[in-house]
Design a protein around this motif. Structure first.
Motif, mmCIF file in Angstrom:
data_model
loop_
_atom_site.group_PDB
_atom_site.id
_atom_site.type_symbol
_atom_site.label_atom_id
_atom_site.label_comp_id
_atom_site.label_asym_id
_atom_site.label_seq_id
_atom_site.Cartn_x
_atom_site.Cartn_y
_atom_site.Cartn_z
ATOM 1 N N MET A 1 25.827 72.830 73.871
ATOM 2 C CA MET A 1 25.884 71.367 73.846
ATOM 3 C C MET A 1 27.075 70.921 72.986
ATOM 4 O O MET A 1 27.228 71.382 71.863
ATOM 5 C CB MET A 1 24.591 70.832 73.230
ATOM 6 C CG MET A 1 24.419 69.367 73.373
ATOM 7 S SD MET A 1 22.946 68.782 72.523
ATOM 8 C CE MET A 1 21.743 70.038 72.890
ATOM 9 N N ASP A 2 27.907 70.056 73.533
ATOM 10 C CA ASP A 2 29.124 69.661 72.839
ATOM 11 C C ASP A 2 29.000 68.225 72.333
ATOM 12 O O ASP A 2 28.659 67.326 73.110
ATOM 13 C CB ASP A 2 30.295 69.785 73.829
ATOM 14 C CG ASP A 2 31.594 69.960 73.090
ATOM 15 O OD1 ASP A 2 31.554 70.150 71.854
ATOM 16 O OD2 ASP A 2 32.642 69.893 73.753
ATOM 17 N N TRP A 3 29.284 68.023 71.066
ATOM 18 C CA TRP A 3 29.129 66.684 70.492
ATOM 19 C C TRP A 3 30.120 66.511 69.339
ATOM 20 O O TRP A 3 30.660 67.491 68.815
ATOM 21 C CB TRP A 3 27.696 66.479 69.996
ATOM 22 C CG TRP A 3 27.235 67.596 69.104
ATOM 23 C CD1 TRP A 3 26.678 68.778 69.510
ATOM 24 C CD2 TRP A 3 27.338 67.659 67.679
ATOM 25 N NE1 TRP A 3 26.423 69.576 68.425
ATOM 26 C CE2 TRP A 3 26.813 68.918 67.292
ATOM 27 C CE3 TRP A 3 27.811 66.793 66.706
ATOM 28 C CZ2 TRP A 3 26.761 69.309 65.952
ATOM 29 C CZ3 TRP A 3 27.754 67.189 65.375
ATOM 30 C CH2 TRP A 3 27.231 68.433 65.014
ATOM 31 N N VAL A 4 30.344 65.256 68.931
ATOM 32 C CA VAL A 4 31.275 64.956 67.836
ATOM 33 C C VAL A 4 30.502 64.260 66.720
ATOM 34 O O VAL A 4 29.704 63.357 66.984
ATOM 35 C CB VAL A 4 32.393 63.998 68.321
ATOM 36 C CG1 VAL A 4 33.421 63.762 67.220
ATOM 37 C CG2 VAL A 4 33.056 64.534 69.573
ATOM 38 N N ARG A 5 30.716 64.709 65.468
ATOM 39 C CA ARG A 5 30.017 64.115 64.340
ATOM 40 C C ARG A 5 30.574 62.724 64.020
ATOM 41 O O ARG A 5 31.783 62.533 63.978
ATOM 42 C CB ARG A 5 30.168 65.018 63.110
ATOM 43 C CG ARG A 5 29.301 64.599 61.925
ATOM 44 C CD ARG A 5 29.495 65.546 60.754
ATOM 45 N NE ARG A 5 29.079 66.905 61.069
ATOM 46 C CZ ARG A 5 27.807 67.324 61.037
ATOM 47 N NH1 ARG A 5 26.856 66.488 60.696
ATOM 48 N NH2 ARG A 5 27.504 68.570 61.336
ATOM 49 N N GLY A 6 29.679 61.778 63.806
ATOM 50 C CA GLY A 6 30.084 60.415 63.441
ATOM 51 C C GLY A 6 29.711 60.108 61.998
ATOM 52 O O GLY A 6 29.580 61.015 61.180
ATOM 53 N N GLU A 7 29.501 58.832 61.693
ATOM 54 C CA GLU A 7 29.246 58.424 60.303
ATOM 55 C C GLU A 7 27.935 58.980 59.755
ATOM 56 O O GLU A 7 27.004 59.257 60.513
ATOM 57 C CB GLU A 7 29.242 56.894 60.190
ATOM 58 C CG GLU A 7 28.028 56.270 60.831
ATOM 59 C CD GLU A 7 27.941 54.764 60.607
ATOM 60 O OE1 GLU A 7 27.200 54.345 59.701
ATOM 61 O OE2 GLU A 7 28.607 54.033 61.367
ATOM 62 N N LYS A 8 27.893 59.098 58.429
ATOM 63 C CA LYS A 8 26.691 59.635 57.775
ATOM 64 C C LYS A 8 25.570 58.592 57.807
ATOM 65 O O LYS A 8 25.803 57.421 57.551
ATOM 66 C CB LYS A 8 27.043 59.997 56.328
ATOM 67 C CG LYS A 8 25.939 60.683 55.591
ATOM 68 C CD LYS A 8 26.462 61.244 54.279
ATOM 69 C CE LYS A 8 25.310 61.609 53.367
ATOM 70 N NZ LYS A 8 25.756 62.200 52.108
ATOM 71 N N LEU A 9 24.366 59.040 58.143
ATOM 72 C CA LEU A 9 23.216 58.118 58.221
ATOM 73 C C LEU A 9 22.283 58.269 57.035
ATOM 74 O O LEU A 9 21.626 57.318 56.622
ATOM 75 C CB LEU A 9 22.415 58.403 59.499
ATOM 76 C CG LEU A 9 23.100 58.138 60.834
ATOM 77 C CD1 LEU A 9 22.251 58.680 61.975
ATOM 78 C CD2 LEU A 9 23.324 56.641 61.013
ATOM 79 N N GLY A 10 22.190 59.462 56.496
ATOM 80 C CA GLY A 10 21.235 59.666 55.394
ATOM 81 C C GLY A 10 21.391 61.027 54.775
ATOM 82 O O GLY A 10 22.038 61.916 55.334
ATOM 83 N N SER A 69 22.472 73.547 67.403
ATOM 84 C CA SER A 69 23.787 74.152 67.585
ATOM 85 C C SER A 69 24.294 74.648 66.234
ATOM 86 O O SER A 69 23.739 74.278 65.185
ATOM 87 C CB SER A 69 24.780 73.142 68.183
ATOM 88 O OG SER A 69 25.228 72.251 67.183
ATOM 89 N N PHE A 70 25.303 75.489 66.270
ATOM 90 C CA PHE A 70 25.945 75.956 65.042
ATOM 91 C C PHE A 70 27.367 75.419 65.030
ATOM 92 O O PHE A 70 27.979 75.232 66.087
ATOM 93 C CB PHE A 70 25.952 77.493 64.996
ATOM 94 C CG PHE A 70 24.573 78.062 64.810
ATOM 95 C CD1 PHE A 70 24.067 78.288 63.538
ATOM 96 C CD2 PHE A 70 23.769 78.346 65.911
ATOM 97 C CE1 PHE A 70 22.781 78.796 63.364
ATOM 98 C CE2 PHE A 70 22.487 78.852 65.742
ATOM 99 C CZ PHE A 70 21.993 79.074 64.463
#
Ligand code: ADP
Ligand code: MG
Length: 297
Positions: A1-10, A69-70
């Motif tokens: 699964m491919d994804w991009v990290r966005g802003e910190k939530l908590g 995912s890693f």
């Protein structure tokens, strides 16, 4: 699964939670998710969370899990769990934002009802959450409850729980059987729910002590129960009384509490015909085997 990290939530004790945007189009993933990440060397509770959530699908009151995912970020190997994004923040945030840090009783009733539906499902499948508290209850885009943070959750074979395990959880929400015997069963979640309800209504934790060891003595040895907030309706006070029964096998279950008048509209039980009946006392006393609540005079 491919994804991009966005802003910190908590930020939790071990894990960081951020927004995650799937890369490319995927029909089975929402356009925004949350990703809970921690270093692989201390990922055991996050792995546990993912395994538990995989068994708790199909309940709208429980945060959904989309997989794991890693990744390697800033030289660190991370373990990531992709979750449904709860855009409404946590109940703790909600309390902080409300001027006097407490919620109207009508809102508390709605949240409690949803929490009970989620807990009923968790307990039916055979798990205990073990860390029910304001910070771990999230809200979806429409304000619906999403029970989250299953890092301490575990499977229990018997209703009364597993005796002899180590003390885990958050002291302010711990049940007497947990403190005195390390017993963590479904009733411990109900005790914690009672603490949470008291906190939503008053804006203050159910216990006012900051001395953790002393507090655990009061709960486990002194067998004290939290004070029932005076500002609650009589129904609310009775509801908390059922959550704070010291003997876990006599404490009300989520299933029973869902029929308590604090959360249960009489229409839920009797259908539209109830609207025609003016006296709730009469209908409760004479026709309700599922609703064993005495209305005060
Ligand atoms: P920990 O196990 O470390 O306590 P939590 O799962 O409780 O971590 O997450 C910490 C905080 O991150 C939560 O209180 C909340 O503010 C935020 N958070 C966690 N999961 C989500 C989510 N799915 N959507 C939005 N915010 C989240
Ligand atoms: Mg948490």
């Amino acid at each position: 699964m491919d994804w991009v990290r966005g802003e910190k939530l908590g930020q939790g004790s071990f894990a960081t939670v951020s927004l995650a945007v799937p890369r490319g189009r995927s029909s089975c993933l929402p356009p925004l998710m949350a990703v809970k990440s921690c270093g692989v060397s201390h990922s055991s509770s996050l792995v546990n969370e993912k395994l538990v959530l995989e068994e708790l699908k199909d309940c709208p009151e429980i945060i959904r899990c989309f997989g794991e995912s890693f990744s390697c970020e800033n030289g660190e190997k991370l373990y990531n769990v992709l979750l449904e994004y709860a855009s409404g923040g946590s109940l703790a945030d909600k309390l902080k934002k409300s001027g006097d840090r407490r919620l109207p009783e009508s809102d508390v009733r709605e949240y409690t009802k949803s929490l009970l539906k989620g807990l009923r499902y968790i307990h039916k499948v055979g798990f205990v959450h073990c860390d029910i508290k304001l910070q771990n209850i999230l809200l979806g885009p429409n304000g619906g409850v999403k029970i989250a943070d299953f890092g301490l959750a575990k499977r229990v074979g018997r209703k009364s729980g597993v005796p002899g395990c180590e003390l885990r959880g958050t002291p302010m929400y711990m049940s007497p059987e947990m403190v005195s015997a390390g017993e963590q069963g479904a009733p411990a979640d109900i005790w914690a729910l009672g603490c949470l309800v008291a906190e939503m209504v008053t804006g203050a934790p159910a216990w006012s002590s900051s001395d953790v060891a002393g507090l655990l003595m009061r709960i486990g040895v002194g067998e004290e129960v939290p004070a029932i907030p005076g500002i609650l309706s009589e129904e609310g006070k009775d509801f908390l009384g059922k959550c704070f029964v010291k003997n876990p096998s006599k404490r009300w279950t989520a299933e029973m509490l869902l029929n308590h008048p604090f959360v249960c509209d009489q229409e839920d039980l009797y259908g539209d015909s109830f609207a025609a009946l003016k006296d709730r006392r009469e209908i409760t006393a004479s026709t309700s085997p599922r609703c064993p609540f005495d209305f005060p005079d």
